[in-house]
Design a protein around this motif. Sequence first.
Motif, PDB file in Angstrom:
ATOM      1  N   ILE A 225       8.894  16.945 -30.890  1.00 37.25           N
ATOM      2  CA  ILE A 225       7.786  16.523 -30.018  1.00 37.25           C
ATOM      3  C   ILE A 225       6.418  16.988 -30.502  1.00 37.25           C
ATOM      4  CG2 ILE A 225       6.829  16.715 -27.695  1.00 37.25           C
ATOM      5  CD1 ILE A 225       9.776  17.023 -26.725  1.00 37.25           C
TER       6      ILE A 225
ATOM      7  N   THR B  15       9.486  11.154 -23.424  1.00 40.07           N
ATOM      8  CA  THR B  15       8.662  11.579 -22.296  1.00 40.07           C
ATOM      9  C   THR B  15       7.603  12.574 -22.760  1.00 40.07           C
ATOM     10  OG1 THR B  15      10.631  11.375 -20.948  1.00 40.07           O
ATOM     11  CG2 THR B  15       8.742  12.465 -19.945  1.00 40.07           C
ATOM     12  N   GLY B  16       8.028  13.516 -23.576  1.00 42.50           N
ATOM     13  CA  GLY B  16       7.093  14.516 -24.088  1.00 42.50           C
ATOM     14  C   GLY B  16       5.971  13.878 -24.882  1.00 42.50           C
TER      15      GLY B  16
ATOM     16  N   GLY C 176       6.584  16.822 -18.513  1.00 43.16           N
ATOM     17  CA  GLY C 176       7.370  16.628 -19.739  1.00 43.16           C
ATOM     18  C   GLY C 176       6.858  17.463 -20.892  1.00 43.16           C
ATOM     19  N   VAL C 177       5.537  17.507 -21.031  1.00 39.89           N
ATOM     20  CA  VAL C 177       4.951  18.280 -22.131  1.00 39.89           C
ATOM     21  C   VAL C 177       5.350  19.740 -22.010  1.00 39.89           C
ATOM     22  CG1 VAL C 177       2.824  19.191 -23.093  1.00 39.89           C
ATOM     23  CG2 VAL C 177       2.990  16.792 -22.503  1.00 39.89           C
TER      24      VAL C 177
ATOM     25  N   VAL D 236       4.946  10.652 -24.822  1.00 40.67           N
ATOM     26  CA  VAL D 236       4.098   9.801 -23.977  1.00 40.67           C
ATOM     27  C   VAL D 236       3.122  10.689 -23.192  1.00 40.67           C
ATOM     28  CG1 VAL D 236       4.077   8.280 -21.970  1.00 40.67           C
ATOM     29  CG2 VAL D 236       5.755   7.919 -23.791  1.00 40.67           C
ATOM     30  N   ALA D 237       3.642  11.776 -22.634  1.00 38.46           N
ATOM     31  CA  ALA D 237       2.791  12.676 -21.857  1.00 38.46           C
ATOM     32  C   ALA D 237       1.684  13.252 -22.736  1.00 38.46           C
ATOM     33  CB  ALA D 237       3.634  13.798 -21.272  1.00 38.46           C
ATOM     34  N   GLY D 238       2.068  13.689 -23.924  1.00 37.65           N
ATOM     35  CA  GLY D 238       1.079  14.246 -24.844  1.00 37.65           C
ATOM     36  C   GLY D 238      -0.003  13.234 -25.150  1.00 37.65           C
TER      37      GLY D 238
ATOM     38  N   GLY E 197       8.987  20.212 -22.709  1.00 35.52           N
ATOM     39  CA  GLY E 197       9.257  20.064 -24.143  1.00 35.52           C
ATOM     40  C   GLY E 197       8.900  21.339 -24.886  1.00 35.52           C
TER      41      GLY E 197
ATOM     42  N   LEU F  29       1.384   9.973 -15.019  1.00 36.12           N
ATOM     43  CA  LEU F  29       0.607  11.037 -15.660  1.00 36.12           C
ATOM     44  C   LEU F  29       1.183  12.404 -15.313  1.00 36.12           C
ATOM     45  CD1 LEU F  29      -3.206  10.297 -15.509  1.00 36.12           C
ATOM     46  CD2 LEU F  29      -1.779  10.842 -17.479  1.00 36.12           C
TER      47      LEU F  29
ATOM     48  N   ALA G 183       4.438  12.994 -16.867  1.00 41.83           N
ATOM     49  CA  ALA G 183       4.244  13.201 -18.288  1.00 41.83           C
ATOM     50  C   ALA G 183       3.807  14.629 -18.574  1.00 41.83           C
ATOM     51  CB  ALA G 183       3.210  12.221 -18.812  1.00 41.83           C
ATOM     52  N   ALA G 184       2.914  15.151 -17.734  1.00 39.71           N
ATOM     53  CA  ALA G 184       2.433  16.513 -17.942  1.00 39.71           C
ATOM     54  C   ALA G 184       3.595  17.496 -17.825  1.00 39.71           C
ATOM     55  CB  ALA G 184       1.354  16.855 -16.917  1.00 39.71           C
TER      56      ALA G 184
END
Lengths: 420, 273
Positions: free
Chosen positions: B141, B77-78, A12-13, B80-82, A16, A6, A9-10
Amino acid sequence: MHRTPLRLAAVGVVAGLALAGCTAGPAPDAPVEVTVWHYWDGTNADTFDAMVDEFNASHDDIVVSTSNVPNADFLTKLRASATSKTLPDVAIGDLVWVPQIAQIGTLADLSGMLPADVLSDINPALTAFGTIGGEQVSVPVSANNLGYLYNKTLFEEAGLDPNDPPTTWEELKADGAKIVAATGKQAYELFTQAGDNGEGLTWNFQVNLWQAGGEFLTADNSAAAFNTPAGRTALQYWVDLIDSGISKVGAWGEFGSGNAASATDGSWMVGIWAPDPPFDFGSGTAPYPEDGTPATNLGGEQAMVFENSDEKAAAAAEFLSWFLEPEQVLSWSETTGMLPVTNSIATGDEYLSWVDENQPLLRPYVEQMAVAHARPNTPLYPAISLAFAKEIEKALAGEVSVDDALANAESAVNAVIAKG
Amino acid sequence: MRPRLLGRLARHAVLIAGAAVVVVPFLWMFTTSLQTRAETYTNDSILPTSWHWENYVTAWQAAPFGQYYLNSLVMATGIVAGHLVLDALAAYAFARLDFPLKRALFTVLLAALMVPTFVTIIPAYSLVASFGWIDSYAGLIVPRLADVFGIILLRQYFSTIPVELEEAARIDGCSRLGIFWRIVVPLARPAFATLAIFSFLFAWNDFLWPLLVTNSDDLRTIQIGLSAFVGRYGTSWNYLMAGTLTATVPSIVVFMIFQRALVRGIAMTGVKD
């Protein structure tokens, strides 16, 4: 795992979002950027990219960049881009796509933008194909055509001269009977199934249709023109080949896997097979009827310029003019094994001596450029081709007579045209 | 003794047949990846007949696959995280909170599930283009940061968690977000693992959207790179299979990582964390 996924992943957001692109506008005196989309892969793509680098190095005012778009989704990507003014400046795609692409975006009329001597040197069947509504919407950059490929080992097993392929339908039948008798294998593979796009069958059939003196559509592409004595001659030839066991009805690929002695196949196969031949193979011109005329079908890529801006269109035209200069046509043809699009190169000593020395299997294909036809340049062509093949395959399977198949194909094709 | 032996034999026969169904395609891919181009067309043996390991190097070098891998990883990754964060928050709201039009909104979400991707892809493209996001990570993404499937999956799972656990936390003074983070998320680990696997596979294998929104090699993903082996003039099956096998590895790794969380989560269901 605790919560690591988790947390990662955060991160990653955020990453991105942070990487979201920001592109700066060009400076006032910056070179004109020209984007080119093509579907070439392997040697073709490498050669094209190297030539583009060469162009960029010798032109300070233009920067060409290329992007490879997989061929299966080329038109899809163009259609999506057309909705949002994100079309490239140049699209290089299969010749048969030109009429469809002309509907997707606004194409520049290249007749006034490319030097007249460049245009007049191009194979006339190819320039004629790119003329739609009186405008030169495309120019060819690479060409190929259909010829006769054969398995020399199987020819030898049948007691035939492996360096003397048949040049007429009559010879093909005579050789074929010997091959079947001696090897038990299929002698000449035909494209007998429509499949899901039909074009394999259709464009092979057109070669024999033209050789018998027929036409596929009327000159203005408004109706089917193949339901004629010439059409019957061509289709009867295919049905006879199947009835005599020289050819078989089945999925395409038997020649390539060594189970058939010959086939009508494209010049590109020479380039693909030459480095690692699946068997000892030879090439010849497409056999034609003794009382007919030699003919073949053209393929290859055409370049189209989208009217994104006058400045970009002019720069794109300059790039294409450069690409069609003798030096570039020669280097493209020699490196890729594709056929030259200009007559001066195709019939010139320099290229022909290169062919004889390095790729003699291409020689019959090069000679055929003089008798090559192009398919009808209508956006309906893919649908027409499928409708045609679906009716003709029934005659090949022995389900309907030659006459009925041609009549059914004629009404199917005319229905496609009427529907628009 | 004999019936038991027979039973075991039968069970093994079924299991071996099942395993073969899964393994044979991979074996065939592996065999093909080691052949020369000519062999892929003339040789139909499923057992390896030649060992051209250099195909892997050739396939890798046919395009900037290192960059493509990186791009696919960043994109996946982006996404999946979202999905894990945004889907979970929305799912929790639908599972536990009361707000106006809750049922109607949920019905709208359910309806959205039935709209095929192809219907929305052009409008989505136009939107992304109007933001200037063509050929950027944002274009790859952002439009796919949340998805309906994940919201519904997590909502259903959250609904099965006993409300008493949350009420107990509330009595102890925990906030809504605190409850979500400390109680619901740990208990729903199997659901998160499932969603992560699904989302990763979706993002990693996606082809059409990345193709539409990217033009440059700097942003292309692995699936687009692989499609270049399916050329207009013929398919290089050996390189395609070598590249595809290499591209499958991350999916297997992700599956193994999250599968452990999934199994452990299920084993611990009902135990207070």
